[in-house]
Scaffold this active site. Structure first.
Site, PDB file in Angstrom:
ATOM      1  CE1 TYR A 142      66.606   4.671   5.872  1.00  0.00           C
ATOM      2  CE2 TYR A 142      66.424   3.513   7.952  1.00  0.00           C
ATOM      3  CZ  TYR A 142      66.086   4.579   7.149  1.00  0.00           C
ATOM      4  OH  TYR A 142      65.251   5.558   7.618  1.00  0.00           O
ATOM      5  CG  ASP A 247      63.695   5.361  10.803  1.00  0.00           C
ATOM      6  OD1 ASP A 247      63.420   5.487  12.010  1.00  0.00           O
ATOM      7  OD2 ASP A 247      64.782   5.714  10.314  1.00  0.00           O
TER       8      ASP A 247
END
Ligand code: NAD
Length: 358
Positions: A142, A247
């Protein structure tokens, strides 16, 4: 003892659930002799409306000054058409980054009182479920290099998964420390059969392990972990993994409990300073209607007491109060089943606060 808490209610049901979480803290203060001071701050869509930015500088400054941050939720359809940098979600990313919150703790707890809400077959969760996913929050794919380039097959896009030894070491330490306070089992999840970054991850986790000889460490590939979570979730105590895998796995782990309104979270920095929030969003469909379940936020307050303030007895009292109210047969709308007594957001907060005792 006196504690200063930065409170970001946010949007949608944020103000509804935060009001009840404050009640809980005030009651904990009365019962255990602490003082909790609240500083209300704007972030998210409401901050954009008031100041033209989802994360005003004064909110960041006040959060840095506080002993901990309590957050409701941000976002809603009103702000969905704003450009990326002005969207309410930027407030969350900005706060995590500016406060150095690299460790995301997401417990997946199935209270035996709510066993019927679980999506798995009964034998898989007999006696309840209590596992903790520790997700690295400020590194990995990310935050790695990203971009696009022209190729013979047309435009291509890439995002780089990158972890340094230090990033892995600090999240591994958080996970081992947590395992020590729980059932002393830690599963590190990676994809070391394919990814170079995972091989480094696994090596560093193994290097940290000798400092915690009482913790039983195992490694699992992420595809297997996704499968094992629904096959036999009770085999896990603490799971530690990177940003992307975490996640996905933390959402999977929490949803097998079947009740989004019950699940808290913590995001911590190196000094155990933390931001505490429910895992659900701002639920605009039920905002202001006195039906939102405040228990995820109240349990987040429990995590704040435990992890940032080191008040284990007080944290136990909050968790016990939530369970007591459930045991008495009271349910918010999202948990309602035949034969139970319905309660609204405010009544839930009042009942939980009243159930807190030493
Ligand atoms: P959501 O979690 O807000 O809602 C999903 C469903 O669960 C809705 O039906 C909602 O009514 C219900 N629900 C959620 N929390 C509940 C509670 N406490 N009690 C009872 N029911 C509850 O997810 P969504 O609908 O995808 O997103 C709505 C908004 O929230 C979007 O703007 C999204 O970007 C934002 N969001 C914010 C956060 C955050 O602030 N951390 C996280 C996720 C989504």
């Amino acid at each position: 003892m006196e504690y200063n808490i930065a409170v970001v209610s946010g949007d949608g049901i944020g103000p509804d659930i935060i009001r009840e979480a404050k009640k809980t803290l005030t009651r904990v203060g009365d019962v255990f002799g602490h003082q909790f001071q609240f500083e209300d701050l704007l972030a998210g869509g409401c901050a954009f409306d008031a100041h033209g930015t989802p994360l005003p500088e004064e909110t960041v400054t006040a959060c840095k000054r506080a002993d901990a941050v309590l957050l409701g939720a941000v976002g809603g359809p009103k702000w969905d058409t704003l450009p990326g940098h002005q969207r309410p979600e930027q407030a969350l990313l900005g706060l995590r980054k500016q406060l150095g919150l690299f460790a995301n703790l997401r417990p997946a707890i199935l209270f035996p009182e709510l066993a019927d809400a679980c999506l798995l077959r009964k034998e898989a969760v007999e006696g309840g479920l209590d596992l903790m996913v520790v997700r690295e929050l400020t590194g990995g794919i990310y935050f790695g290099e990203k971009g696009t380039k022209e190729t013979e097959q047309g435009l291509a896009a890439y995002d780089v998964e990158i972890y340094s030894e230090e990033e892995v070491r600090r999240i591994a330490v958080v996970a081992f420390e947590l395992a020590m306070k729980r059932n002393r089992r830690l599963t590190s999840v990676d994809k070391a059969n394919i990814l170079e970054s995972s091989r480094l991850w696994r090596r560093v986790v193994n290097e940290v392990a000798p400092a915690y000889p009482e913790v039983m460490l195992s490694h699992m590939y992420v595809d297997n972990a996704a499968m094992q979570l629904v096959r036999d979730p009770r085999q896990f105590d603490v799971i530690v993994t990177g940003n992307l895998f975490g996640d996905i796995l933390s959402d999977e782990a929490s949803m097998i409990t079947g009740s989004i309104g019950m699940l808290p979270s913590a995001s911590l920095n190196v000094e155990n300073f933390g931001m505490y929030e429910p895992i659900h969003g701002s639920a605009p469909d039920i905002a202001g209607k006195n039906v939102a379940n405040p228990m995820a936020t109240i349990l987040s307050v429990g995590m704040m007491l435990r992890y940032t303030f080191g008040l284990a007895k007080e944290a136990d009292a909050v968790e016990a109060a939530v369970r007591n109210v459930l045991r008495q047969g009271y349910r918010t709308q999202d948990l309602m089943s035949p034969g139970m007594n319905a309660m609204g957001t405010e009544e839930a907060g009042d009942r939980i606060a009243a159930a807190i005792g030493k």
